[in-house]
Write a protein that holds these residues in place. Structure first.
Motif, short mmCIF file in Angstrom:
data_model
loop_
_atom_site.label_atom_id
_atom_site.label_comp_id
_atom_site.label_asym_id
_atom_site.label_seq_id
_atom_site.Cartn_x
_atom_site.Cartn_y
_atom_site.Cartn_z
N GLU A 195 0.82 -1.20 0.00
CA GLU A 195 0.00 0.00 0.00
C GLU A 195 0.86 1.26 0.00
O GLU A 195 0.59 2.23 -0.72
N LEU A 212 3.97 1.57 -1.08
CA LEU A 212 4.62 1.70 -2.39
C LEU A 212 3.65 2.19 -3.45
O LEU A 212 4.01 3.01 -4.31
N LEU A 213 2.41 1.69 -3.40
CA LEU A 213 1.41 2.14 -4.36
C LEU A 213 1.10 3.63 -4.19
O LEU A 213 0.99 4.37 -5.19
N VAL A 231 3.07 5.92 -2.90
CA VAL A 231 4.24 6.68 -3.38
C VAL A 231 4.22 6.74 -4.90
O VAL A 231 4.48 7.78 -5.51
N GLY A 232 3.89 5.61 -5.54
CA GLY A 232 3.79 5.58 -7.00
C GLY A 232 2.70 6.50 -7.52
O GLY A 232 2.88 7.20 -8.52
N VAL A 233 1.55 6.53 -6.82
CA VAL A 233 0.46 7.43 -7.21
C VAL A 233 0.93 8.88 -7.14
O VAL A 233 0.67 9.69 -8.04
N ILE A 245 3.92 10.02 -7.45
CA ILE A 245 4.90 10.31 -8.51
C ILE A 245 4.22 10.43 -9.87
O ILE A 245 4.54 11.32 -10.67
N LEU A 246 3.27 9.55 -10.14
CA LEU A 246 2.63 9.51 -11.47
C LEU A 246 1.45 10.45 -11.61
O LEU A 246 0.93 10.62 -12.72
N HIS A 247 1.04 11.06 -10.51
CA HIS A 247 -0.20 11.82 -10.53
C HIS A 247 -0.19 12.99 -11.52
O HIS A 247 -1.22 13.30 -12.14
N ALA A 286 -3.64 7.04 -12.11
CA ALA A 286 -2.89 6.90 -10.87
C ALA A 286 -3.78 7.14 -9.66
O ALA A 286 -3.76 6.39 -8.69
N GLY A 304 -5.14 3.57 -8.50
CA GLY A 304 -4.15 3.23 -7.49
C GLY A 304 -4.68 3.32 -6.08
O GLY A 304 -4.47 2.41 -5.26
#
Length: 227
Positions: free
Chosen positions: A101, A103-104, A106-108, A110-112, A119, A123
């Motif tokens: 969760e 990591l997801l 953090v990825g959201v 970054i990609l937002h 994202a 996400g």
């Protein structure tokens, strides 16, 4: 601590403690506030998404109605992932799920800026689903970290039982736990909304911090019990 207290602590799963429940409810409130303000959908409350889907659909506004389909589908995928994780990882599922969760999210974050809809809605709904499916009990009682309807019902039923003199042993504490979980969710929604309005790029940092504390508590308690 007495031997009885040590035994009680050992019997209580590390992911069922009140501290973990409050942190998860706080994170759930943050995520719902964020997705509603930024994307106009709910990350956690798929009931609301389903209602909006059919309200707009029956009005013939299918372009707006279909806006609520992706989070529902992402939530379903998250439930399947969590079910597989519980089967594959056993007692480690809670810690692994929390790490995924984090990591997801953090990825959201970054990609937002590049893919806001994908994202954000997909996400975060995936994160909410995994949390809802893995963390299902607090001190042995079934509850939810991503919505308060059931928690509120159990809190009110407990208060009524105490007031009517028909309360079983532990009812007061259990009702207090559910009330606290509802309060934590509301606090998360309030602070999440405030942060989203003021500094939207940093808003997801709030639930990430809460989940990091959950991860650390789960792993620390696991180490203490093992030793």
């Amino acid at each position: 601590m007495s031997s009885q207290g040590i035994a009680a602590t050992s019997l209580l799963r590390r992911d069922e403690t009140i501290t973990v429940a409050l942190l998860l409810a706080f994170a759930g409130g943050c995520l719902d506030a964020y997705t509603w303000i930024v994307h106009g959908v709910m990350a956690n409350a798929q009931t609301a998404n389903l209602v909006f889907l059919w309200v707009y659909g029956m009005a013939g506004d299918w372009a707006r109605a279909l806006h609520f389909v992706p989070p529902i589908m992402a939530f379903a995928v998250g439930i399947v992932m969590a079910a597989w994780l519980r089967r594959a990882a056993g007692e480690r599922a809670s810690a692994i799920s929390t790490l995924v969760e984090i990591l997801l999210l953090v990825g959201v974050g970054i990609l937002h800026n590049r893919m806001p809809e994908i994202a954000g809605t997909l996400g975060i709904s995936l994160v909410a689903a995994m949390q809802a499916a893995v963390f299902t009990k607090v001190e042995g009682a079934t509850y939810s970290t991503v919505m308060i309807t059931g928690n509120m019902r159990q809190a009110i039923e407990g208060i009524f039982a105490v007031a009517s003199g028909a309360a079983a042993v532990g009812t007061v504490r259990r009702s207090g736990v559910f009330t606290a979980v509802c309060g934590a969710f509301g606090l998360g929604a309030a602070l999440g909304a405030l942060l989203t309005e003021v500094v939207p790029d940093l808003a997801l940092g709030l639930p990430v911090v809460a989940l990091l504390i959950v991860l650390l508590r789960c792993e620390v308690v696991r180490s203490e019990v093992s030793s």
